[in-house]
Motif scaffolding. Structure first.
Motif, PDB file in Angstrom:
ATOM      1  N   ASP A  11      40.469  42.082  51.332  1.00 46.47           N
ATOM      2  CA  ASP A  11      39.263  41.734  50.588  1.00 46.47           C
ATOM      3  C   ASP A  11      38.915  42.881  49.656  1.00 46.47           C
ATOM      4  O   ASP A  11      39.578  43.921  49.650  1.00 46.47           O
ATOM      5  CB  ASP A  11      38.105  41.334  51.507  1.00 46.47           C
ATOM      6  CG  ASP A  11      37.405  42.509  52.174  1.00 46.47           C
ATOM      7  OD1 ASP A  11      37.942  43.647  52.137  1.00 46.47           O
ATOM      8  OD2 ASP A  11      36.331  42.307  52.745  1.00 46.47           O
ATOM      9  N   PHE A  12      37.889  42.681  48.845  1.00 51.57           N
ATOM     10  CA  PHE A  12      37.590  43.645  47.800  1.00 51.57           C
ATOM     11  C   PHE A  12      36.797  44.835  48.326  1.00 51.57           C
ATOM     12  O   PHE A  12      36.990  45.963  47.881  1.00 51.57           O
ATOM     13  CB  PHE A  12      36.814  42.961  46.667  1.00 51.57           C
ATOM     14  CG  PHE A  12      37.639  41.996  45.838  1.00 51.57           C
ATOM     15  CD1 PHE A  12      38.855  41.507  46.286  1.00 51.57           C
ATOM     16  CD2 PHE A  12      37.193  41.573  44.606  1.00 51.57           C
ATOM     17  CE1 PHE A  12      39.610  40.619  45.536  1.00 51.57           C
ATOM     18  CE2 PHE A  12      37.927  40.683  43.830  1.00 51.57           C
ATOM     19  CZ  PHE A  12      39.140  40.209  44.299  1.00 51.57           C
ATOM     20  N   PHE A  33      42.553  44.231  40.783  1.00 44.06           N
ATOM     21  CA  PHE A  33      42.321  42.890  41.297  1.00 44.06           C
ATOM     22  C   PHE A  33      43.270  41.878  40.656  1.00 44.06           C
ATOM     23  O   PHE A  33      43.177  40.684  40.921  1.00 44.06           O
ATOM     24  CB  PHE A  33      40.871  42.474  41.044  1.00 44.06           C
ATOM     25  CG  PHE A  33      39.866  43.462  41.584  1.00 44.06           C
ATOM     26  CD1 PHE A  33      39.748  43.676  42.942  1.00 44.06           C
ATOM     27  CD2 PHE A  33      39.059  44.189  40.734  1.00 44.06           C
ATOM     28  CE1 PHE A  33      38.839  44.591  43.450  1.00 44.06           C
ATOM     29  CE2 PHE A  33      38.138  45.104  41.220  1.00 44.06           C
ATOM     30  CZ  PHE A  33      38.023  45.308  42.581  1.00 44.06           C
ATOM     31  N   ARG A  50      42.043  38.250  48.107  1.00 44.87           N
ATOM     32  CA  ARG A  50      41.136  37.407  48.897  1.00 44.87           C
ATOM     33  C   ARG A  50      41.967  36.633  49.910  1.00 44.87           C
ATOM     34  O   ARG A  50      41.993  35.407  49.938  1.00 44.87           O
ATOM     35  CB  ARG A  50      40.352  36.486  47.974  1.00 44.87           C
ATOM     36  CG  ARG A  50      39.545  37.246  46.925  1.00 44.87           C
ATOM     37  CD  ARG A  50      38.726  36.331  46.059  1.00 44.87           C
ATOM     38  NE  ARG A  50      37.691  35.676  46.857  1.00 44.87           N
ATOM     39  CZ  ARG A  50      36.961  34.645  46.426  1.00 44.87           C
ATOM     40  NH1 ARG A  50      37.185  34.141  45.220  1.00 44.87           N
ATOM     41  NH2 ARG A  50      36.040  34.116  47.192  1.00 44.87           N
ATOM     42  N   GLY A 361      34.451  39.352  46.400  1.00 46.98           N
ATOM     43  CA  GLY A 361      35.641  38.801  45.768  1.00 46.98           C
ATOM     44  C   GLY A 361      35.308  37.708  44.777  1.00 46.98           C
ATOM     45  O   GLY A 361      35.879  37.641  43.680  1.00 46.98           O
ATOM     46  N   THR A 365      35.943  38.173  40.759  1.00 50.45           N
ATOM     47  CA  THR A 365      36.842  37.195  40.144  1.00 50.45           C
ATOM     48  C   THR A 365      36.140  36.425  39.035  1.00 50.45           C
ATOM     49  O   THR A 365      36.697  36.221  37.947  1.00 50.45           O
ATOM     50  CB  THR A 365      37.375  36.230  41.211  1.00 50.45           C
ATOM     51  OG1 THR A 365      38.075  36.982  42.223  1.00 50.45           O
ATOM     52  CG2 THR A 365      38.317  35.200  40.608  1.00 50.45           C
TER      53      THR A 365
END
Length: 416
Positions: A11-12, A33, A50, A361, A365
């Motif tokens: 995950d971010f 990302f 993700r 995320g 995004t």
């Protein structure tokens, strides 16, 4: 440094946590990302994906894309970074991701480690504890997507991979590197495709990191082992370039995580600034709900910070999950907050605090952010970053279950 390390985070917020610790140690660690943003310009790069809660095929597509980008850019070592509590399901994604990376590089066994002793998450005799309780008895049991019903990680992870999982326990790690190596070699000879290390304390992590760095290996591990491993590989690398300043401008908070931690944090924030709570079952539909939220925020932008949230109590979670299903409710919350984030940026918001890994995320995004520079750990920990480019956006991406009640307020002050 000859062994460049490409880390794929599930995950971010976890990606930023690792990068923040490494930047604090003087190691340049860009966070990307998008696979197209991977270059060979740094000794360590961490990719935020993700993959934690999506279906296995989708997760593996993301992992493979990032891994191939790292290999093409000359990275010789790969690692998969999971969260400290190894959030997953019987079907998901730690075992399959580890197997994919191992198969890409032909390396076995995969070295695995969960926990983060500094934050009260430990593994002893293969059992995962969270803040002094078995993970299955902790607040983690309320997680809507990954409640972790089985604290026995060897047994739990065995549901995710056809390869046998061995354990190197704390008692063996306490005997030192030679004893730990002998245990790993014995498990490998016995057919183990994965070896899990206990993380009873920080000394366990240090021994495991020494072993991982000494030979080519694939890691599937939580933050402390990934960080210690990267520090060993990056010794002798050039100093990190100067850090960027925070971008100035209007600020907002977006919160999509659930549970008592974020509710307490929103209550503290709401005592000072406005908070709008969205109803995922709003009968007006998604487009109207998004437009209404942006209309509510418009007069506040530049005047004072505000928060927009989908967080609710356990009764509310049950109501929305009953109507939409756990995954449906989570994805709707992410869509709403990601769309609102785009609208806020168009209206001039330059500082965003985002609570929740999956929400972070969705927001990153939606905003089309390809890479950021993580800032070193500070009084509020890690998670602060600045986007690349001439019009920077300052972000604080916060794990949902971490932070004191006043963390949202303090984060905005830090970002001034």
């Amino acid at each position: 440094m000859s062994d460049k390390l490409g880390i794929i985070a599930d995950d971010f917020t976890g990606a930023l946590m690792v990068a923040g610790y490494l930047e604090a140690a003087g190691i340049h660690c860009p966070v990307v990302f998008d696979s197209l943003a991977v270059t060979g310009a740094a000794p360590v790069i961490i990719a935020g994906t993700r993959t934690r809660t999506v279906p296995v095929p989708e997760a593996l597509t993301q992992v493979k894309r990032m891994a191939e980008a790292f290999l093409a850019a000359g990275f010789t070592r790969l690692a998969y970074k999971a969260c400290a509590s190894f959030d997953s399901t019987a079907e998901g994604n730690i075992g399959p991701a580890a197997d994919l990376l191992a198969d890409l590089q032909g390396l076995r066994p995969v070295l695995m480690s969960a926990g983060f002793p500094r934050f009260g998450s430990t593994v002893h005799q293969g059992y995962l504890f969270y803040r002094g309780r078995l993970v299955s008895e902790s607040i983690k049991r309320f997680d809507p997507l990954t409640p972790m019903p089985d604290p026995d990680l060897v047994r739990f992870l065995a549901l995710q991979t056809p390869h046998r999982i061995g354990l190197v326990p704390h008692a063996t790690l306490r005997r030192g590197r030679d004893a730990a190596w002998a245990a790993v070699d014995a498990l490998k000879a016995d057919g183990a495709g994965h070896v899990l290390f206990d993380t009873t304390d920080d000394d366990d992590v240090e021994i495991a990191a020494d072993l991982a760095a000494a030979r080519p290996a694939i890691l599937a591990a939580s933050d402390p082992l990934i960080i210690a491993y990267a520090e060993r590989l990056a010794r002798g690398a050039p100093a990190a370039p100067p850090l960027p300043p925070f971008g100035a401008g209007p600020a907002a908070v977006l919160a999509g995580t659930v549970g008592p931690v974020i509710l307490s944090q929103l209550a503290a924030f709401g005592a000072v600034h406005p908070v709008l709570t969205l109803d995922l079952l709003d009968p007006r539909g998604e487009a109207v709900a998004i437009a209404a939220a942006l209309d509510w925020a418009a007069p506040l932008i530049g005047m004072q910070p505000f928060a927009i949230s989908t967080a609710t109590d356990q009764q509310g979670v049950g109501r929305t999950q009953g109507a939409l299903g756990p995954t449906g409710a989570a994805r709707l919350a992410e869509f709403l907050l990601g769309s609102i984030a785009m609208g806020l940026r168009e209206r001039g918001v330059k500082r965003l605090v985002v609570a929740g890994g999956e929400t972070s995320g969705a927001v990153v995004t939606a905003l089309g952010i390809a890479s950021v520079r993580a800032l070193p750990e500070g009084p509020l920990g890690t998670g602060f970053c600045v986007t690349d480019g001439p019009d920077p956006l300052s972000l604080y991406l916060k794990p949902g279950k971490l932070g004191a009640d006043d963390v949202l307020l303090r984060a905005l002050e830090v970002m001034r």
